[in-house]
Design a protein around this motif. Structure first.
Motif, PDB file in Angstrom:
ATOM      1  N   VAL A  14       4.801 -29.346  50.948  1.00  0.00           N
ATOM      2  CA  VAL A  14       5.188 -28.992  52.325  1.00  0.00           C
ATOM      3  C   VAL A  14       4.189 -28.040  52.985  1.00  0.00           C
ATOM      4  O   VAL A  14       4.135 -27.948  54.205  1.00  0.00           O
ATOM      5  N   ARG A  15       3.379 -27.347  52.172  1.00  0.00           N
ATOM      6  CA  ARG A  15       2.387 -26.439  52.759  1.00  0.00           C
ATOM      7  C   ARG A  15       1.182 -27.186  53.314  1.00  0.00           C
ATOM      8  O   ARG A  15       0.297 -26.585  53.913  1.00  0.00           O
ATOM      9  N   LYS A  16       1.159 -28.531  53.145  1.00  0.00           N
ATOM     10  CA  LYS A  16       0.117 -29.314  53.817  1.00  0.00           C
ATOM     11  C   LYS A  16       0.414 -29.377  55.318  1.00  0.00           C
ATOM     12  O   LYS A  16      -0.431 -29.727  56.125  1.00  0.00           O
ATOM     13  N   GLY A  42       0.870 -23.800  45.363  1.00  0.00           N
ATOM     14  CA  GLY A  42      -0.287 -23.010  45.805  1.00  0.00           C
ATOM     15  C   GLY A  42      -0.221 -22.660  47.285  1.00  0.00           C
ATOM     16  O   GLY A  42       0.793 -22.847  47.957  1.00  0.00           O
ATOM     17  N   ARG A  43      -1.338 -22.117  47.749  1.00  0.00           N
ATOM     18  CA  ARG A  43      -1.440 -21.767  49.176  1.00  0.00           C
ATOM     19  C   ARG A  43      -2.660 -22.454  49.753  1.00  0.00           C
ATOM     20  O   ARG A  43      -3.639 -22.667  49.029  1.00  0.00           O
ATOM     21  N   ARG A  44      -2.637 -22.747  51.044  1.00  0.00           N
ATOM     22  CA  ARG A  44      -3.809 -23.363  51.696  1.00  0.00           C
ATOM     23  C   ARG A  44      -5.065 -22.574  51.362  1.00  0.00           C
ATOM     24  O   ARG A  44      -5.062 -21.350  51.484  1.00  0.00           O
ATOM     25  N   HIS A  66      12.234 -15.152  49.215  1.00  0.00           N
ATOM     26  CA  HIS A  66      11.762 -14.037  50.048  1.00  0.00           C
ATOM     27  C   HIS A  66      10.814 -14.527  51.145  1.00  0.00           C
ATOM     28  O   HIS A  66      10.260 -13.738  51.892  1.00  0.00           O
ATOM     29  N   ARG A  67      10.595 -15.839  51.242  1.00  0.00           N
ATOM     30  CA  ARG A  67       9.646 -16.383  52.211  1.00  0.00           C
ATOM     31  C   ARG A  67      10.382 -17.017  53.401  1.00  0.00           C
ATOM     32  O   ARG A  67      11.181 -17.936  53.210  1.00  0.00           O
ATOM     33  N   ALA A  68      10.037 -16.552  54.620  1.00  0.00           N
ATOM     34  CA  ALA A  68      10.685 -17.096  55.827  1.00  0.00           C
ATOM     35  C   ALA A  68       9.935 -18.342  56.283  1.00  0.00           C
ATOM     36  O   ALA A  68       9.433 -18.387  57.403  1.00  0.00           O
ATOM     37  N   VAL A 100      13.164 -27.121  46.426  1.00  0.00           N
ATOM     38  CA  VAL A 100      13.050 -26.447  45.131  1.00  0.00           C
ATOM     39  C   VAL A 100      11.769 -25.609  45.121  1.00  0.00           C
ATOM     40  O   VAL A 100      10.912 -25.764  45.993  1.00  0.00           O
ATOM     41  N   ASP A 101      11.625 -24.722  44.124  1.00  0.00           N
ATOM     42  CA  ASP A 101      10.348 -24.032  43.930  1.00  0.00           C
ATOM     43  C   ASP A 101       9.723 -24.545  42.637  1.00  0.00           C
ATOM     44  O   ASP A 101      10.098 -24.127  41.541  1.00  0.00           O
ATOM     45  N   PHE A 102       8.800 -25.491  42.800  1.00  0.00           N
ATOM     46  CA  PHE A 102       8.033 -26.008  41.661  1.00  0.00           C
ATOM     47  C   PHE A 102       6.586 -25.541  41.796  1.00  0.00           C
ATOM     48  O   PHE A 102       5.648 -26.285  41.563  1.00  0.00           O
TER      49      PHE A 102
HETATM   50  C1  3PG Z   1       6.071 -17.894  43.885  1.00  0.00           C
HETATM   51  O1  3PG Z   1       5.590 -18.608  43.012  1.00  0.00           O
HETATM   52  O2  3PG Z   1       6.090 -16.662  43.825  1.00  0.00           O
HETATM   53  C2  3PG Z   1       6.734 -18.575  45.053  1.00  0.00           C
HETATM   54  O3  3PG Z   1       6.652 -19.955  44.928  1.00  0.00           O
HETATM   55  C3  3PG Z   1       6.156 -18.108  46.370  1.00  0.00           C
HETATM   56  O4  3PG Z   1       4.811 -18.441  46.430  1.00  0.00           O
HETATM   57  P1  3PG Z   1       3.856 -17.630  47.416  1.00  0.00           P
HETATM   58  O5  3PG Z   1       3.736 -16.249  46.820  1.00  0.00           O
HETATM   59  O6  3PG Z   1       2.544 -18.388  47.425  1.00  0.00           O
HETATM   60  O7  3PG Z   1       4.512 -17.612  48.755  1.00  0.00           O
END
Ligand code: 3PG
Ligand code: MG
Length: 412
Positions: free
Chosen positions: A118-120, A64-66, A158-160, A21-23
């Protein structure tokens, strides 16, 4: 017949489902508390359906992102889901190690397990094909424990990334209900909208929007484009209005000087299709004050659209059969400048037009105004929605389509 599988293509009873999912939610910078749960609410139909059908549900998500301040654990997300669904949600502070695997193996039918961010896993965001992501530790450790992969993360389509596409190479897979609804609705509204269609863009960004506006006017997805917020200021500047120093410097913080030439070209081609504000609201001695285009330049920030503009835009919106809305009309966080957004959003929600809203801040404004039920479709997408509007392929959707064609051993 859809080009990708849906939940209808599988018997999920007694099956272990990996559900992506995208949470990725807006958090409070100080407390890291979740500020808006719309993205969770919109995935509830999928989770409820799987639970009612007696599947074992393993949720994979990112936040978030690392390196960014909002790169956190998913523990609060699991709690928020538990509250919204009214069922126990187990959280483990692990993604594919022994703890996670043990928890998955011990699931009973109808149980919900939430794994950590999962980004950990550093391989998550490595640029790779689905085939190569499938060889990762994440996929190799989890897929033998699961029967089906369901992707309901439209906002990340849109993310691979590894957990988004890797499993499609090794497990039977399908789109979740939210993914299905987003794709079906957007296909209809963006590719073939009921006319006339009006696209309204506001908010605090304009640089990426210029090509989008040009694209949707060129291919006639949009008959009319209404601009508010920073995009409106950028277009006014390109028309040679002098907005005043503070306003021009906010424009240059977000975009580049050469972009005003690009905007000028778009305006030259589509002048009668683009509608800009004719008055604004500023803050003077802590009070809202309205001024018109003739009063510019101003030493104050233009924080909202004014009464005359609201009326002008209302008339344009009255004729619309489809309305796409992205970005508030002013600085919505400040009660002094909510008027434009409130009036325009309320008007759209009361109209008979098919209304579609996209973008995190816009969805939050809709939620705050209690209009969610009155909008025809709330899109969870930000970047993915933009790509969709530009007619670009979404890598996650392509992976789902490929998987359907490959027909990986179907366990239905
Ligand atoms: C978003 O919130 O736009 C998506 O979850 C993608 O996140 P990202 O831009 O950090 O890859
Ligand atoms: Mg994003």
């Amino acid at each position: 017949m859809k080009e990708y599988n849906t939940i209808d293509d599988f018997d999920v009873c007694n099956k272990t489902i990996l559900l992506r999912v995208d949470f990725n939610l807006p958090l409070d910078k100080k407390t890291l508390k979740i500020l808006d749960t719309t993205r969770i609410k919109l995935v509830l139909p999928t989770i409820k359906e799987l639970k009612e059908k007696n599947a074992k549900i393993v949720i994979l998500a990112h936040q978030g992102r690392r390196g960014s301040w909002d790169f956190t654990s998913m523990e609060n997300h699991a709690k928020a889901l538990e509250e919204l669904i009214g069922e126990k949600v187990q959280f483990v502070d692990d993604i594919f190690g022994e703890k996670a695997k043990h928890a998955i193996q011990n699931l009973e039918n109808g149980n919900i397990l939430f794994l950590n961010n999962v980004r950990k896993f550093s391989g998550e965001t490595e640029k790779k094909s689905a085939e190569d992501h499938a060889k990762s530790e994440l996929v190799q450790n989890l897929y033998p424990l699961a029967d089906i992969f369901i992707n309901d993360a439209f906002a990340a389509a849109h993310r691979a990334q590894c957990s988004l596409i890797g499993f499609t190479e090794v497990l039977p897979c399908c789109a979740g209900r939210l993914m299905e609804k987003e794709l079906t609705t957007l296909e209809k509204v963006i590719k073939n909208p009921v006319k006339p269609s009006v696209f309204l863009f506001g908010g605090a960004k304009f640089s990426d929007l210029i090509v989008t506006i040009e694209h949707i006017l060129s291919n006639k997805t949009a008959d009319k484009v209404i601009l508010t917020g920073l995009p409106a200021n950028a277009f006014l500047k390109a028309k040679n209005y002098n907005l005043g120093k503070v306003n021009e410097s906010s424009l240059l913080k977000e975009g580049k000087p050469e972009q005003f030439k690009e905007i000028k070209n778009v305006l030259d081609t589509f002048l009668e299709h683009i509608y800009l504000p004719i008055d604004f609201a500023i803050s003077e001695n802590g009070k809202r004050k309205e001024l018109t285009l003739n009063d510019l330049p101003s030493d104050h920030n233009l924080f909202d659209i004014g009464e005359k503009t609201i009326e002008k835009f209302r008339e344009i919106l009255t004729t619309a059969k489809t309305v796409f809305l992205s970005g508030p009309c002013g600085v919505f966080e400040n009660p002094l400048f909510q008027k434009g957004t409130k009036k325009i959003f309320n008007f759209i929600s009361e109209s008979d037009a098919f209304s579609i809203v996209g973008g995190g801040h816009t969805v939050a404004a809709v939620e705050q105004l209690h209009l969610r039920e009155k909008i025809s479709h709330i899109s969870t997408g930000g970047g993915s929605l933009e790509k969709f509007m530009m007619g670009e392929k979404l890598v996650v959707v392509e992976a789902l389509k490929n998987a359907k064609n490959k027909k990986i051993m179907n366990c239905a």
